[in-house]
Design a protein around this motif. Structure first.
Motif, short mmCIF file in Angstrom:
data_model
loop_
_atom_site.label_atom_id
_atom_site.label_comp_id
_atom_site.label_asym_id
_atom_site.label_seq_id
_atom_site.Cartn_x
_atom_site.Cartn_y
_atom_site.Cartn_z
N PRO A 92 29.94 43.17 34.19
CA PRO A 92 31.24 42.44 34.35
C PRO A 92 31.64 42.37 35.84
O PRO A 92 31.40 43.14 36.67
CB PRO A 92 32.19 43.63 33.82
CG PRO A 92 31.19 44.38 33.07
CD PRO A 92 29.91 44.45 33.66
N ARG A 93 32.06 41.19 36.32
CA ARG A 93 32.24 40.72 37.56
C ARG A 93 33.58 41.67 38.04
O ARG A 93 33.51 41.95 39.21
CB ARG A 93 32.79 39.35 37.65
CG ARG A 93 32.87 38.84 39.05
CD ARG A 93 32.58 37.46 39.19
NE ARG A 93 32.42 36.79 40.48
CZ ARG A 93 32.84 35.90 41.08
NH1 ARG A 93 33.65 35.04 40.37
NH2 ARG A 93 32.60 35.59 42.57
N LEU A 94 34.39 42.06 37.45
CA LEU A 94 35.54 42.91 37.65
C LEU A 94 36.11 43.83 36.76
O LEU A 94 35.46 43.47 35.41
CB LEU A 94 36.73 42.36 38.17
CG LEU A 94 37.52 41.36 37.12
CD1 LEU A 94 38.95 41.00 37.67
CD2 LEU A 94 36.72 40.30 36.72
N TYR B 236 41.46 38.36 39.29
CA TYR B 236 41.41 37.76 40.82
C TYR B 236 41.70 36.19 40.58
O TYR B 236 41.25 35.64 39.74
CB TYR B 236 39.64 38.09 41.09
CG TYR B 236 39.20 37.36 42.14
CD1 TYR B 236 39.41 37.45 43.29
CD2 TYR B 236 38.30 36.21 41.97
CE1 TYR B 236 38.83 36.74 44.57
CE2 TYR B 236 37.49 35.51 42.55
CZ TYR B 236 37.96 35.76 43.95
OH TYR B 236 37.38 35.08 44.82
N ILE B 237 41.98 35.60 41.70
CA ILE B 237 42.31 34.25 41.72
C ILE B 237 41.04 33.84 42.86
O ILE B 237 41.03 34.00 43.81
CB ILE B 237 43.61 33.88 42.30
CG1 ILE B 237 44.55 34.50 41.37
CG2 ILE B 237 43.67 32.12 42.28
CD1 ILE B 237 46.01 34.31 41.91
N ALA B 238 40.37 32.92 42.04
CA ALA B 238 39.17 32.39 42.97
C ALA B 238 39.57 31.56 43.80
O ALA B 238 40.58 30.84 43.79
CB ALA B 238 38.13 31.65 41.97
N ALA B 239 38.69 31.38 45.13
CA ALA B 239 39.01 30.47 46.13
C ALA B 239 37.52 29.85 46.38
O ALA B 239 37.18 30.08 47.47
CB ALA B 239 39.51 31.17 47.19
N LEU C 116 46.72 42.12 39.64
CA LEU C 116 45.69 41.58 40.74
C LEU C 116 44.74 42.82 41.17
O LEU C 116 45.33 43.90 41.98
CB LEU C 116 46.47 41.04 41.81
CG LEU C 116 45.80 40.41 42.88
CD1 LEU C 116 45.05 39.05 42.43
CD2 LEU C 116 46.76 39.88 44.11
N VAL C 117 43.53 42.68 41.25
CA VAL C 117 42.68 43.51 41.69
C VAL C 117 42.22 43.17 43.34
O VAL C 117 41.94 44.12 44.16
CB VAL C 117 41.26 43.64 41.10
CG1 VAL C 117 41.78 44.37 39.60
CG2 VAL C 117 40.54 42.71 40.60
N SER C 118 42.15 41.95 43.55
CA SER C 118 41.59 41.45 44.75
C SER C 118 41.75 40.16 45.09
O SER C 118 41.77 39.37 44.11
CB SER C 118 40.28 42.14 45.25
OG SER C 118 39.80 41.54 46.24
N ASN C 119 41.85 39.64 46.28
CA ASN C 119 41.65 38.08 46.43
C ASN C 119 40.21 37.87 47.22
O ASN C 119 40.22 36.93 48.05
CB ASN C 119 43.02 37.61 47.16
CG ASN C 119 43.59 36.93 46.07
OD1 ASN C 119 43.42 36.48 45.06
ND2 ASN C 119 45.12 36.77 46.32
N ASP C 120 39.68 38.95 47.47
CA ASP C 120 38.38 38.98 48.35
C ASP C 120 37.14 38.95 47.48
O ASP C 120 36.94 39.99 46.68
CB ASP C 120 38.32 40.03 49.03
CG ASP C 120 37.04 40.08 50.23
OD1 ASP C 120 36.39 39.36 50.06
OD2 ASP C 120 37.15 40.97 51.19
N LEU D 229 34.29 41.88 44.39
CA LEU D 229 33.67 41.68 43.15
C LEU D 229 32.21 42.13 42.88
O LEU D 229 31.53 41.80 43.82
CB LEU D 229 33.86 40.34 42.49
CG LEU D 229 35.43 40.07 42.79
CD1 LEU D 229 35.52 38.40 42.41
CD2 LEU D 229 36.38 40.54 41.78
N ASP D 230 31.62 42.23 41.78
CA ASP D 230 30.60 43.03 41.29
C ASP D 230 30.10 41.42 41.16
O ASP D 230 30.16 40.88 40.11
CB ASP D 230 30.47 43.76 40.14
CG ASP D 230 29.06 44.43 39.91
OD1 ASP D 230 27.98 43.92 40.24
OD2 ASP D 230 28.84 45.37 39.37
#
Length: 124
Positions: free
Chosen positions: A37-39, A45-48, A22-26, A30-31
């Motif tokens: 590449p987005r990450l 990452y789990i999208a919300a 897991l790199v982030s949940n924010d 992300l790029d």
């Protein structure tokens, strides 16, 4: 210590990624640069319900996916110079089961979004 996971097709169990952490949940971490590449590789990452992916989708770098292919329905493979993913699931596992939406077109950040209903997670 970060727990690693690996995504698998929920229908046949084939591995779809290598080990991921897991790199982030924010989404602001992300790029969002078009064509990039987005990450970074090796992370997820789990999208919300962000701008690009639906709630709960596992977002991964396109270089982290394995055992996938283009969808058999050409109507799902739209885009100008890549896949835009605007027509739903466009990626299948090597056994032909729907698993993800690849977004690799020039006007968007690049990534693969695995739908939580089509994949399972396992220890890496």
């Amino acid at each position: 210590m970060t727990q690693m996971l690996r995504l698998h097709c929920s229908t046949c169990g084939v591995a779809l990624t290598g080990p991921l952490s897991l790199v982030s949940n924010d989404p602001f971490d992300l790029d969002e640069t078009d064509g990039k590449p987005r990450l970074a590789e090796g992370g997820y990452y789990i999208a919300a319900d962000d701008d690009w992916a639906a709630d709960g989708h596992y977002i991964v770098n396109i270089n982290d996916v394995i055992n996938i292919d283009d969808h058999a329905d050409p109507g799902r493979l739209n885009g100008c110079c890549g896949l835009d993913g605007c027509d739903g699931v466009n990626t299948i596992c090597c056994n032909g089961h729907d698993v993800a939406i690849r977004r690799t077109d020039c006007w968007m950040p690049h990534y693969v979004a695995f739908l939580p209903t089509l994949v399972t997670t396992g220890d890496a």
